[in-house]
Design a protein around this motif. Structure first.
Motif, PDB file in Angstrom:
ATOM      1  N   SER A   6       0.832  -1.202   0.000  1.00 46.42           N
ATOM      2  CA  SER A   6       0.000   0.000   0.000  1.00 46.42           C
ATOM      3  C   SER A   6       0.869   1.255   0.000  1.00 46.42           C
ATOM      4  O   SER A   6       0.587   2.223  -0.727  1.00 46.42           O
ATOM      5  CB  SER A   6      -0.926  -0.012   1.218  1.00 46.42           C
ATOM      6  OG  SER A   6      -1.743   1.134   1.247  1.00 46.42           O
TER       7      SER A   6
ATOM      8  N   PHE B 179     -15.283  -0.982  -2.655  1.00 44.30           N
ATOM      9  CA  PHE B 179     -14.058  -0.465  -3.273  1.00 44.30           C
ATOM     10  C   PHE B 179     -14.385   0.471  -4.435  1.00 44.30           C
ATOM     11  O   PHE B 179     -13.652   1.439  -4.693  1.00 44.30           O
ATOM     12  CB  PHE B 179     -13.177  -1.618  -3.751  1.00 44.30           C
ATOM     13  CG  PHE B 179     -12.236  -2.134  -2.704  1.00 44.30           C
ATOM     14  CD1 PHE B 179     -11.177  -1.366  -2.267  1.00 44.30           C
ATOM     15  CD2 PHE B 179     -12.393  -3.398  -2.160  1.00 44.30           C
ATOM     16  CE1 PHE B 179     -10.296  -1.826  -1.308  1.00 44.30           C
ATOM     17  CE2 PHE B 179     -11.527  -3.879  -1.194  1.00 44.30           C
ATOM     18  CZ  PHE B 179     -10.468  -3.093  -0.765  1.00 44.30           C
TER      19      PHE B 179
ATOM     20  N   VAL C 118     -15.109   3.685  -2.767  1.00 45.92           N
ATOM     21  CA  VAL C 118     -13.866   4.272  -2.261  1.00 45.92           C
ATOM     22  C   VAL C 118     -13.079   4.891  -3.409  1.00 45.92           C
ATOM     23  O   VAL C 118     -12.495   5.980  -3.277  1.00 45.92           O
ATOM     24  CB  VAL C 118     -13.031   3.206  -1.521  1.00 45.92           C
ATOM     25  CG1 VAL C 118     -11.628   3.724  -1.223  1.00 45.92           C
ATOM     26  CG2 VAL C 118     -13.728   2.807  -0.215  1.00 45.92           C
TER      27      VAL C 118
ATOM     28  N   SER D 287      -1.554   8.832   3.778  1.00 49.03           N
ATOM     29  CA  SER D 287      -1.793   7.403   3.620  1.00 49.03           C
ATOM     30  C   SER D 287      -0.511   6.599   3.843  1.00 49.03           C
ATOM     31  O   SER D 287      -0.535   5.539   4.479  1.00 49.03           O
ATOM     32  CB  SER D 287      -2.352   7.126   2.224  1.00 49.03           C
ATOM     33  OG  SER D 287      -2.566   5.744   2.025  1.00 49.03           O
TER      34      SER D 287
ATOM     35  N   ILE E 192      -6.651   6.189   4.553  1.00 50.50           N
ATOM     36  CA  ILE E 192      -6.686   5.438   3.299  1.00 50.50           C
ATOM     37  C   ILE E 192      -6.075   4.050   3.459  1.00 50.50           C
ATOM     38  O   ILE E 192      -6.730   3.024   3.212  1.00 50.50           O
ATOM     39  CB  ILE E 192      -5.973   6.216   2.175  1.00 50.50           C
ATOM     40  CG1 ILE E 192      -6.715   7.520   1.883  1.00 50.50           C
ATOM     41  CG2 ILE E 192      -5.890   5.363   0.911  1.00 50.50           C
ATOM     42  CD1 ILE E 192      -6.016   8.410   0.871  1.00 50.50           C
ATOM     43  N   SER E 193      -4.810   3.984   3.842  1.00 50.98           N
ATOM     44  CA  SER E 193      -4.151   2.685   3.962  1.00 50.98           C
ATOM     45  C   SER E 193      -4.807   1.770   4.993  1.00 50.98           C
ATOM     46  O   SER E 193      -4.983   0.569   4.735  1.00 50.98           O
ATOM     47  CB  SER E 193      -2.663   2.880   4.292  1.00 50.98           C
ATOM     48  OG  SER E 193      -1.964   3.309   3.143  1.00 50.98           O
TER      49      SER E 193
ATOM     50  N   THR F  64      -7.749   1.433   5.555  1.00 51.46           N
ATOM     51  CA  THR F  64      -8.957   0.890   4.937  1.00 51.46           C
ATOM     52  C   THR F  64      -8.608  -0.134   3.877  1.00 51.46           C
ATOM     53  O   THR F  64      -9.172  -1.238   3.830  1.00 51.46           O
ATOM     54  CB  THR F  64      -9.794   2.015   4.298  1.00 51.46           C
ATOM     55  OG1 THR F  64     -10.133   2.982   5.300  1.00 51.46           O
ATOM     56  CG2 THR F  64     -11.066   1.467   3.674  1.00 51.46           C
ATOM     57  N   LEU F  65      -7.662   0.205   3.008  1.00 52.85           N
ATOM     58  CA  LEU F  65      -7.323  -0.677   1.890  1.00 52.85           C
ATOM     59  C   LEU F  65      -6.613  -1.953   2.352  1.00 52.85           C
ATOM     60  O   LEU F  65      -6.862  -3.040   1.797  1.00 52.85           O
ATOM     61  CB  LEU F  65      -6.440   0.068   0.886  1.00 52.85           C
ATOM     62  CG  LEU F  65      -7.048   1.290   0.211  1.00 52.85           C
ATOM     63  CD1 LEU F  65      -6.063   1.871  -0.797  1.00 52.85           C
ATOM     64  CD2 LEU F  65      -8.359   0.947  -0.468  1.00 52.85           C
TER      65      LEU F  65
ATOM     66  N   GLY G 224      -8.926  -4.438   3.698  1.00 49.48           N
ATOM     67  CA  GLY G 224      -9.797  -4.797   2.586  1.00 49.48           C
ATOM     68  C   GLY G 224      -9.176  -5.876   1.719  1.00 49.48           C
ATOM     69  O   GLY G 224      -9.829  -6.874   1.368  1.00 49.48           O
ATOM     70  N   TYR G 225      -7.899  -5.716   1.385  1.00 52.93           N
ATOM     71  CA  TYR G 225      -7.191  -6.758   0.631  1.00 52.93           C
ATOM     72  C   TYR G 225      -7.067  -8.034   1.466  1.00 52.93           C
ATOM     73  O   TYR G 225      -7.121  -9.147   0.936  1.00 52.93           O
ATOM     74  CB  TYR G 225      -5.813  -6.264   0.204  1.00 52.93           C
ATOM     75  CG  TYR G 225      -5.818  -5.425  -1.049  1.00 52.93           C
ATOM     76  CD1 TYR G 225      -6.116  -5.996  -2.282  1.00 52.93           C
ATOM     77  CD2 TYR G 225      -5.534  -4.062  -1.008  1.00 52.93           C
ATOM     78  CE1 TYR G 225      -6.116  -5.225  -3.440  1.00 52.93           C
ATOM     79  CE2 TYR G 225      -5.535  -3.291  -2.155  1.00 52.93           C
ATOM     80  CZ  TYR G 225      -5.832  -3.880  -3.369  1.00 52.93           C
ATOM     81  OH  TYR G 225      -5.848  -3.111  -4.520  1.00 52.93           O
TER      82      TYR G 225
ATOM     83  N   GLY H 189      -9.038  -4.404  -7.100  1.00 54.91           N
ATOM     84  CA  GLY H 189      -8.174  -3.326  -7.571  1.00 54.91           C
ATOM     85  C   GLY H 189      -8.780  -2.596  -8.756  1.00 54.91           C
ATOM     86  O   GLY H 189      -8.714  -1.368  -8.868  1.00 54.91           O
TER      87      GLY H 189
ATOM     88  N   ILE I  84     -11.537  -0.160  -7.723  1.00 57.08           N
ATOM     89  CA  ILE I  84     -11.021   1.148  -7.304  1.00 57.08           C
ATOM     90  C   ILE I  84     -10.762   2.019  -8.522  1.00 57.08           C
ATOM     91  O   ILE I  84     -11.138   3.198  -8.560  1.00 57.08           O
ATOM     92  CB  ILE I  84      -9.740   0.990  -6.466  1.00 57.08           C
ATOM     93  CG1 ILE I  84     -10.044   0.284  -5.146  1.00 57.08           C
ATOM     94  CG2 ILE I  84      -9.116   2.364  -6.187  1.00 57.08           C
ATOM     95  CD1 ILE I  84      -8.804   0.007  -4.311  1.00 57.08           C
TER      96      ILE I  84
END
Length: 402
Positions: free
Chosen positions: A149, A224, A227, A262, A320-321, A323-324, A327-328, A348, A351
């Protein structure tokens, strides 16, 4: 106290595939801007340039999950060896169509070819991390995803500056050609790393719907997508905010501050152990993301307050990070191992599509109402994302059978 990221990079083979993935996906922050700069320089039309760039992005969005599925079934090497050079050829063809003054319509099939041959290395790198860490019984997957990320944010800070420098200071085609060369080089370097490659999984095709047939994944794709709409909306609004204040060059600084927030949060997130469930961390990240957006619309109406915006947007980027990354992690939990790369590619891509939608709609809102009102779109998209996540949280809590 040892650095968890340096320790992670000591995993056999990790440094090489991380470096290859970084080089290869530099183009994801370069190719859209590069196409706009090239085509607008040749045709004199930003409308045509934007349309060609959008066709490239749409072709990539459609093809990326299918490329991920092929990588799962046949192995990354067998996909990357032809795809990397094919992308280099496609980018060269696009440049040739532009510079040889061929009919404008030829730019569009060339852009489609470029999009469908883009390999989506971000998903493949994450799939390799899952493979090497699970194989060794290593539980530091959240640290690995945090590292990726942060590298993504570095790419989106440096890539636009590099492509603009090449296209304006060297040659209008320089950015597009550089993007193609980076994709090809990173793909071939990744293909050469056989020891970390996830094994092919040939069982269970999953039909045309693929991993979208899994309820939890479908929910993640929706979230996503929203987002991504937040990101696209913030980007265009901030550019308009800077221009409204007569400081066009400030746009890059503001967006870099957003990305740096992030980065900082991603490094913090990955450096500590977590006991709370992934779905709770994901939902908490979404809520914080929305909270950080709330001050932006009133600030966006007052361009003179750019120093305050610089600080606020950094704080907004802190969510941001966190969350992502979970999520991954949820994708890794929800998707069967035989379709892992496909699942990672799909979210991906969601997004990316969201960014395109958010940028397009926000651009019209800026023209009609100004940057302050336009910033209400990312706030609204974030609220809907939180609502969707909370409504479907039971689907995120129950991993599918591997």
């Amino acid at each position: 106290m040892s650095n968890p990221y340096l320790a992670l990079l000591k995993v056999p083979g990790a440094r090489v595939f991380v470096a290859a993935g970084f080089v290869g996906r530099m183009s994801m922050s370069m190719v859209g801007i590069g196409i706009v700069l090239l085509v607008s320089a040749v045709t004199g039309s930003y409308g045509i340039a934007g349309s060609v760039s959008a066709v490239f992005a749409l072709a990539f969005a459609v093809a990326s999950p299918l490329v991920g599925r092929l990588a799962d079934r046949h192995g990354q090497r067998r996909v990357l060896l032809p795809l990397g050079p094919a992308n280099g050829v496609a980018m060269t063809l696009l440049v040739a169509c532009a510079l040889l003054d061929l009919p404008t319509w030829t730019l569009f099939p060339a852009a489609v070819l470029g999009g469908v041959t883009s390999p989506g290395l971000g998903a493949m790198v994450r799939a390799r991390w899952i493979n090497v860490l699970h194989r060794n019984g290593d539980g530091r997957l959240h640290t690995a995803f945090s590292l990726e990320s942060v590298l993504d944010e570095v790419i989106f800070i440096t890539g636009p500056m590099l492509v603009t420098l090449l296209a304006t200071g060297v040659h209008p085609a320089g950015g597009v050609l550089a993007a193609g060369a980076l994709t090809m080089g990173g793909s071939l370097a990744m293909a050469a790393q056989r020891g970390t490659e996830p094994p092919p999984r040939t069982a269970g095709g999953g039909g045309l719907a693929g991993v979208l047939a899994l309820p939890g994944v479908l929910l993640l794709v929706l979230v996503f997508l929203l987002v991504g709409t937040v990101f696209g909306g913030v980007e265009v609004s901030v550019i308009a905010f800077a221009e409204a204040g007569g400081h066009r060059g400030l746009a890059g600084v503001l967006l870099a501050s957003y990305a740096l927030g992030s980065c900082a949060a991603g490094l913090w997130y990955g450096a500590r152990p977590w006991r709370s469930p992934l779905h709770r961390r994901f939902l908490a990240g979404l809520a914080l993301l929305v909270a950080g957006l709330v001050p932006l619309p009133p600030l966006g109406a007052h361009p003179a307050l750019w120093p305050v915006m610089l600080v606020v947007i950094f704080v907004s980027g802190l969510a941001i990070s966190p969350t992502l990354i979970p999520g991954y992690g949820l994708v890794e939990r929800l998707v069967p191992a035989r379709r892992l790369t496909e699942g990672l590619a799909l979210v991906g891509t969601a997004i990316g599509v969201g960014v395109a939608v958010g940028a397009s709609v926000t651009g019209r809102l800026v023209d009609a109402r100004g940057p302050g009102a336009a910033l209400l779109l990312p706030v609204g998209a974030g609220v809907v994302a939180v609502a969707a996540g909370l409504a479907g949280r039971s689907r995120l809590r129950e991993p599918q059978e591997k």
